[in-house]
Design an enzyme around this catalytic site. Structure first.
Site, PDB file in Angstrom:
ATOM      1  N   GLU A 435       0.835  -1.186   0.000  1.00 39.95           N
ATOM      2  CA  GLU A 435       0.000   0.000   0.000  1.00 39.95           C
ATOM      3  C   GLU A 435       0.878   1.248   0.000  1.00 39.95           C
ATOM      4  OE1 GLU A 435      -1.560   0.010   3.871  1.00 39.95           O
ATOM      5  OE2 GLU A 435      -2.445   2.004   3.731  1.00 39.95           O
ATOM      6  N   ASP A 508      -0.491  -1.431   5.997  1.00 45.29           N
ATOM      7  CA  ASP A 508      -0.271  -0.866   7.328  1.00 45.29           C
ATOM      8  C   ASP A 508      -1.254  -1.449   8.334  1.00 45.29           C
ATOM      9  OD1 ASP A 508       1.745   0.743   6.480  1.00 45.29           O
ATOM     10  OD2 ASP A 508       0.490   2.529   6.205  1.00 45.29           O
ATOM     11  N   ASP A 510      -3.245  -0.097  10.237  1.00 51.98           N
ATOM     12  CA  ASP A 510      -4.218   0.916  10.651  1.00 51.98           C
ATOM     13  C   ASP A 510      -5.513   0.726   9.855  1.00 51.98           C
ATOM     14  OD1 ASP A 510      -3.678   1.780   8.131  1.00 51.98           O
ATOM     15  OD2 ASP A 510      -2.675   3.632   8.725  1.00 51.98           O
ATOM     16  N   ASP A 512      -6.849   2.380   7.309  1.00 52.48           N
ATOM     17  CA  ASP A 512      -6.702   2.401   5.849  1.00 52.48           C
ATOM     18  C   ASP A 512      -6.138   1.081   5.346  1.00 52.48           C
ATOM     19  OD1 ASP A 512      -7.759   4.842   5.485  1.00 52.48           O
ATOM     20  OD2 ASP A 512      -5.836   5.924   5.442  1.00 52.48           O
TER      21      ASP A 512
END
Ligand code: 0RA
Length: 680
Positions: A435, A508, A510, A512
């Site tokens: 990403e 990641d 997180d 997103d």
């Protein structure tokens, strides 16, 4: 068929109560636990609970119990109770031991036992409670029968005392308490979410049963759930459809038995275009379907076509609804119960018994005929939906043909963003889908370019059109991915052209990252299921923290691990807070600030000694760290994606991306509570 029957008879006779010939001790279970419970990791550990609960469910299905209580206890123990008749405690004719002791200490003793009881047991998840006993360092059976409380305890499957009455009891029932053996299991902590999820499903599948679940492990964090679904799988359908708009008012439901095979089916159409079909045999989910699902689909297509023709929904003489047409927007559960289920397929997740198909087909076709006649309004809605699907499919087909003819993919060169590996041998090659450009940069520098390729994706693939292949192919990020994989898509898909044996999603830790991972899994699930089924799709597991003490560096992959380390070094939470809020201290109130400084200065030595870095994104790792922690085949952790997980991602995706806003909000909020360090 005749020989099959014969085989069954002989087996049954051999298992007769008088002549149990295959009484085995429990040694084989400890030697090869995997053979009995699948594995010795988390799934195997939880299997112990399922096994004991199954026995209680059997007792309930036989009409003798209505409540099952499961408690996760401190120190890793579990207690499972039912209010059934209680396992018999009198002396068994063959073993000359108490019936309870026989059940608890002999393999395969479940088969035929006592009078008429224990029928389905050993057939459900299939291994019997003695396996749980064998794999527990300690176990205790408490039986309420004949006004007494009977108890026996065991260590590693061996009784430590005879069955004894220790007091009076009112009512009847069985309680099994056990402590899994930590020398057998690589994971010893039960996962509350897994327990709740499984038992809720079991409650749906066993109409009228009450399943109460308690987390009593930490007194201050106790929680509980109580499940009871009057409508059984019809309730399940409503639950599955609660995010979608229903087409049909009444949920279809049938529950019938023939030749010892019980068939229970429920369905409801929604305005969605996808299908959700879940098949179960003896309450075991069969993600790959099997004979029951084949029978269901065949009857569905046949009966709907018959009804459509009879009522002039099909205008042209040779027009027919296809199996795909009638499954669009369908949410269905097919649950069968049979004496000797045979499972096959890679994950043993497919029902093999051929005799099941015609029985399901017949019971379902008859019931559906009646349903359509009795509910003409629902019938009309269902047919309208199917016809719409047929029209959309025809349109999509011609659009797709145009796109493919135009060569959306064919002959296209590898995307410029792809940093390919030098090897041309797919068996050793792998591709990291990363990403963002910055993480992509680190990965590119950190990788072993001989066999590792990197494809960075920008975050903006999220709102991709969901089903229409032609729309999807218009999305450049997805097009790049498909071209890089080499397999093509849709009818042109060919697994043999896959350019990398391992396709690794690296995002990641997180929100997103989770979005993008969910989207990619959804894409693979819907358009490349073969890649998942053949074990080609992986999720990388980058560390969340880096803990450094002097020269000693340790990477930490989850919060629990970090807690242990913090305990070890006696670091309080505020230390971390200080470290993380260094630059934002003006946001803290005066009081916060004082507290932080106090704790921080009190621990300043510890902090100096131990440095904890929280990785919020892959981009925060330098290339060599990324290699060392996440990409080096010698040391990395990776998760292979199963079709079940992908199906779940698909469901999540629906919530995240679907038309309705409310469930999406709720999802994000509830997750937000459970996931720490969210970067929203
Ligand atoms: C066989 C006979 C009887 C009870 C059971 C099995 C039984 C087994 C389990 C396993 C978990 N809970 C259970 N509850 C009952 C008794 C037959 C009788 O009382 O007549």
């Amino acid at each position: 068929m005749a020989t099959e029957d014969k085989k069954k008879k002989t087996k049954e006779q051999a298992y007769g109560a008088e002549q149990i010939t295959v009484l085995e001790g429990l040694d084989p279970v400890r030697k090869r636990p995997g053979m009995y419970i699948g594995n010795t990791a988390s799934a195997g550990l939880h299997h112990l609970i399922w096994e004991v609960v199954d026995n209680g469910i059997d007792e309930a299905m036989a009409g003798h119990a209505d409540t099952i209580e499961v408690r996760l206890l401190p120190e890793g123990k579990v207690s499972v109770s039912d209010n059934g008749r209680g396992i018999p405690v009198d002396t068994h004719k063959v073993t000359k031991k108490s019936a309870l002791e026989t059940v608890m200490t002999t393999l395969h003793a479940g088969g035929k036992f006592g009078d008429g009881g224990y029928k389905v047991s050993g057939g459900l998840h299939g291994v019997g409670v003695s396996v749980v006993n064998a794999l527990s360092v300690w176990m205790r059976s408490e039986i309420k029968r004949d006004g007494k409380l009977w108890v026996q305890e065991y260590k590693i499957g061996k009784p430590v005392s005879a069955v004894k009455a220790v007091g009076k009891a009112t009512g009847t029932g069985t309680t099994q308490i056990f402590l899994p053996d930590p020398t057998i299991f690589t994971v010893t902590e039960f996962d509350w979410d897994i327990v709740v999820e499984h038992l809720r499903q079991q409650a749906y599948l066993t109409k009228g049963i009450k399943i109460n679940i308690f987390d009593d492990r930490v007194a201050t964090a106790a929680q509980s759930y109580k499940y009871y679904f009057e409508g059984g799988i019809a309730s399940y359908i409503k639950h599955l459809n609660h995010n979608n708009e229903a087409k049909q008012e009444k949920v279809f439901y049938v529950n019938k038995e023939k030749d010892n095979i019980n068939v229970e089916i429920a369905f409801q159409y929604t305005t969605d275009f996808r299908e959700m079909m879940y098949a179960f045999a003896n309450n075991i989910h069969n993600p790959e379907g099997g004979s029951h699902l084949v029978g269901f689909k065949a009857a569905l297509t046949r009966v709907l076509n018959k009804y459509a023709r009879k009522n002039n929904f099909l205008k042209e003489k040779d027009q027919n609804l296809t199996s795909d047409d009638v499954r669009e927007g369908l949410t269905a559960i097919v649950s069968v119960k049979l004496p000797e289920p045979q499972f096959e397929g890679q994950t043993k997740a497919k029902l093999g018994n051929v005799e099941v198909r015609p029985i399901v087909e017949m019971i379902f076709a008859d019931a559906l005929d009646i349903f359509l006649e009795e509910n003409p309004r629902d019938a009309k809605e269902i047919l309208a939906k199917c016809l719409l699907a047929a029209a959309a499919r025809a349109a999509a087909r011609s659009a797709r043909e145009t796109v493919l003819r135009k060569g959306a993919l064919d002959g296209l060169t590898l995307p410029g963003k792809l940093s390919d590996c030098s090897s041309r041998d797919p068996k050793e090659s792998e591709i990291y889908i990363v990403e963002g450009d910055s993480a992509g940069g680190s990965a590119k520098q950190g990788r072993d370019r001989r066999f590792q390729a990197i494809l960075p994706l920008r975050g903006k693939i999220l709102n991709v059109e969901r089903a229409r292949l032609d729309k999807m192919l218009a999305n450049n990020e997805i097009k790049s991915l498909i071209i890089a994989l080499g397999t093509n898509i849709g009818e042109q898909f060919n697994l043999e052209n896959l350019r990398y044996a391992r396709v690794i999603i690296m995002t990641d830790a997180d929100v997103d990252g989770a979005h993008i991972r969910t989207l990619l899994l959804t894409l693979f699930y819907r358009h490349f299921p073969e890649l998942i089924r053949n074990g080609h799709i992986y999720v990388a597991q980058p560390p969340l923290f880096r803990v450094q003490q002097g020269k000693d560096i340790q990477y930490v992959f989850n919060e629990a691990e970090l807690e242990n380390i913090k305990k070890k070094y006696n670091i309080k939470d505020l230390d971390l807070l200080t470290a993380e809020t260094e630059n934002q201290s003006e946001e803290n109130t005066q009081a916060d600030q004082e507290e932080i400084e106090e704790v921080a200065s009190a621990n300043v030595k510890k902090l100096a000694k131990v440095n904890i870095q929280h990785y919020k994104g892959l981009g925060e790792m330098n290339p060599s760290q990324l290699w060392e922690t996440t990409m080096d085949p010698q040391t990395r952790l990776m998760k292979v994606v199963t079709i079940q997980e992908a199906a779940k991602a698909d469901e999540t995706f629906e919530i995240l991306m679907g038309a309705e806003v409310a469930p999406r909000k709720k999802f994000i909020q509830t997750r937000a509570k459970s996931v720490q360090n969210l970067d929203i």
